[in-house]
Design an enzyme around this catalytic site. Structure first.
Site, short mmCIF file in Angstrom:
data_model
loop_
_atom_site.label_atom_id
_atom_site.label_comp_id
_atom_site.label_asym_id
_atom_site.label_seq_id
_atom_site.Cartn_x
_atom_site.Cartn_y
_atom_site.Cartn_z
N GLU A 8 66.33 45.77 36.26
CA GLU A 8 67.40 45.78 34.86
C GLU A 8 66.88 44.64 33.78
O GLU A 8 67.15 44.88 32.93
CB GLU A 8 68.75 45.52 35.62
CG GLU A 8 69.09 46.49 36.44
CD GLU A 8 70.98 46.37 36.52
OE1 GLU A 8 71.17 46.39 37.73
OE2 GLU A 8 71.51 46.44 35.49
N ASN B 3 72.82 48.12 28.99
CA ASN B 3 73.32 48.76 30.19
C ASN B 3 74.76 48.79 29.70
O ASN B 3 75.36 47.68 29.64
CB ASN B 3 73.11 48.05 31.44
CG ASN B 3 73.95 48.89 32.63
OD1 ASN B 3 74.81 49.70 32.40
ND2 ASN B 3 73.46 48.55 33.93
N LYS C 79 76.40 44.99 29.34
CA LYS C 79 76.24 44.12 30.50
C LYS C 79 75.48 42.80 30.23
O LYS C 79 74.43 42.73 29.62
CB LYS C 79 75.51 44.95 31.71
CG LYS C 79 75.34 44.41 33.13
CD LYS C 79 74.76 45.23 33.80
CE LYS C 79 74.81 44.57 35.52
NZ LYS C 79 74.07 45.63 36.42
N CYS D 165 79.11 45.90 37.09
CA CYS D 165 78.39 45.77 38.30
C CYS D 165 78.17 44.26 38.51
O CYS D 165 79.13 43.55 39.04
CB CYS D 165 77.32 46.47 38.30
SG CYS D 165 76.58 46.78 39.95
N GLU E 297 79.35 52.86 36.50
CA GLU E 297 78.06 52.10 35.73
C GLU E 297 76.99 53.26 35.89
O GLU E 297 76.78 54.11 36.68
CB GLU E 297 77.35 50.96 36.54
CG GLU E 297 76.27 50.39 35.95
CD GLU E 297 75.36 49.41 36.52
OE1 GLU E 297 75.70 49.50 38.04
OE2 GLU E 297 74.69 48.64 35.95
N ASN F 67 76.66 50.14 40.48
CA ASN F 67 75.85 50.91 41.49
C ASN F 67 75.21 49.83 42.21
O ASN F 67 74.10 49.05 41.84
CB ASN F 67 74.61 51.43 40.61
CG ASN F 67 74.87 52.67 39.63
OD1 ASN F 67 73.96 53.45 39.62
ND2 ASN F 67 76.19 52.80 39.31
N1 ING Z 1 73.52 46.03 41.18
C1 ING Z 1 73.95 45.06 42.28
C2 ING Z 1 75.02 44.24 42.01
O1 ING Z 1 75.05 43.22 41.55
C3 ING Z 1 72.82 43.19 43.51
C4 ING Z 1 72.75 44.41 42.34
C5 ING Z 1 73.31 43.62 44.65
C6 ING Z 1 72.70 41.82 43.31
C7 ING Z 1 73.47 42.71 45.93
C8 ING Z 1 73.20 40.78 44.56
C9 ING Z 1 73.39 41.42 45.53
O2 ING Z 1 76.09 44.71 42.59
C10 ING Z 1 73.86 45.92 39.89
N2 ING Z 1 73.44 47.08 39.17
O3 ING Z 1 74.22 44.98 39.31
#
Ligand code: ING
Length: 303
Positions: A145, A109, A126, A171, A46, A196
């Site tokens: 985001e 995205n 996304k 992601c 991503e 990411n």
């Molecule tokens: N990053 C993270 C993901 O969904 C996140 C955001 C991290 C959400 C941990 C919940 C818990 O993997 C992106 N870019 O979506």
């Protein structure tokens, strides 16, 4: 059997000062590694062209725009498109997209799927945007985001390519079963996704190992419950002080993890999969026509 050799091209951190051409040089190196391993298809992460800029509140429009691609391909990434075509390798590439739609500039995205002959097969924007839209001072890192991207407006299509039925996600999408099911209902045999994922996410206080557990859990569940292969490729490592998890992996339709990256840097993980391995599960345990009871599922879309 329908064999497909896929390269998951994990990237280490992209620091803010890194130029597009420096990043493209890294992508080309991974592409060459993929070529030497006989890959037909490479899955990049991503936002593979820039640092994960939603970790900051960027109020200067020009500063923010600098992270977006106004066309794809463009002069900066053309060398990647040219070399992939020369080598006959298709690829998934995640990037921040500015598109002129409905008479205005829209930001997404985005990920594209490019064929070995260089043709654009498809685009995905996304849909599950995590994080928040307004600055939250208590966070050590922002996750804006919802501020910088619009919700994807292309749905989850699938495309016949590479000898099978291909799908894309990005992601956070992997955390939502609907992502995989919508593609599963279209017969998807390989879901590609880049991510990411910050190790620390202020929205929830959880031990670090949960981050990795949930990453594998969601990819494995999505694969098994829809009888599809999943390739998930990280941008990993400490990026501008923020640790992004690794765990680039290939998951079989059985849900088994069959290949996992072992570093937090640029690393090509390659695996030769048989797309026919999706058939036993799709025609037995998850024979949707035989076993799904949609008359009881209404709440999933009504609520
Ligand atoms: N990053 C993270 C993901 O969904 C996140 C955001 C991290 C959400 C941990 C919940 C818990 O993997 C992106 N870019 O979506």
């Amino acid at each position: 059997s329908r064999l497909l050799t896929v390269g998951a091209a994990q990237m280490g951190p992209i620091q803010r000062a890194e130029t597009r051409s420096q990043v493209v040089a890294r992508l080309l190196d991974l592409l060459h590694q993929a070529h030497s391993r006989g890959c037909n298809l490479v899955v990049f992460p991503e936002l593979a062209l820039t640092t994960f800029f939603p970790r900051w509140l960027l109020e200067d429009a020009n500063e923010l725009d600098a992270f977006f691609e106004k066309s794809m391909p463009n002069a900066d990434v053309q060398p990647l498109f040219d070399e992939a075509k020369r080598l006959g390798i298709g690829f998934y590439l995640g990037y921040a997209e500015i598109a002129e739609e409905e008479g205005r500039s829209c930001r997404f995205n985005t990920a594209i799927l490019v064929a070995p002959n260089g043709d654009l097969i498809g685009k995905y924007r996304k849909i599950h945007l995590p994080g928040h839209a307004e600055y939250e001072p208590q966070r050590p890192f922002q996750h804006l985001e919802k501020r910088y991207f619009e919700i994807g407006n292309l749905g989850w299509p699938v495309w016949r390519a590479f000898g099978g039925i291909m799908g894309m996600a990005i992601c956070n999408d992997r955390r939502w079963p609907e992502t995989f099911r919508v593609m599963g209902l279209q017969g998807v045999e390989l879901v590609m996704l880049g991510y990411n994922t910050p190790e620390f996410n202020a929205a929830i206080v959880e031990p670090g190992y949960h981050r990795m557990m949930h990453h594998y859990l969601t990819c494995q569940a999505g694969a098994y419950q829809n009888g599809t292969w999943v390739v998930a490729t990280a941008k990993a490592g400490v990026e501008e002080g923020c640790m992004l998890i690794g765990g680039t992996c290939v998951v079989a339709p059985s849900g088994e993890l069959v290949a996992v990256a072992s570093t937090l840097g640029d690393e090509l993980l390659s695996y030769t999969m048989d797309l026919d391995a999706t058939v036993p599960i799709k025609t037995s345990v998850f024979n949707f026509a035989k076993h799904r009871r949609t008359e009881h599922y209404g709440m999933i879309v009504e609520r």
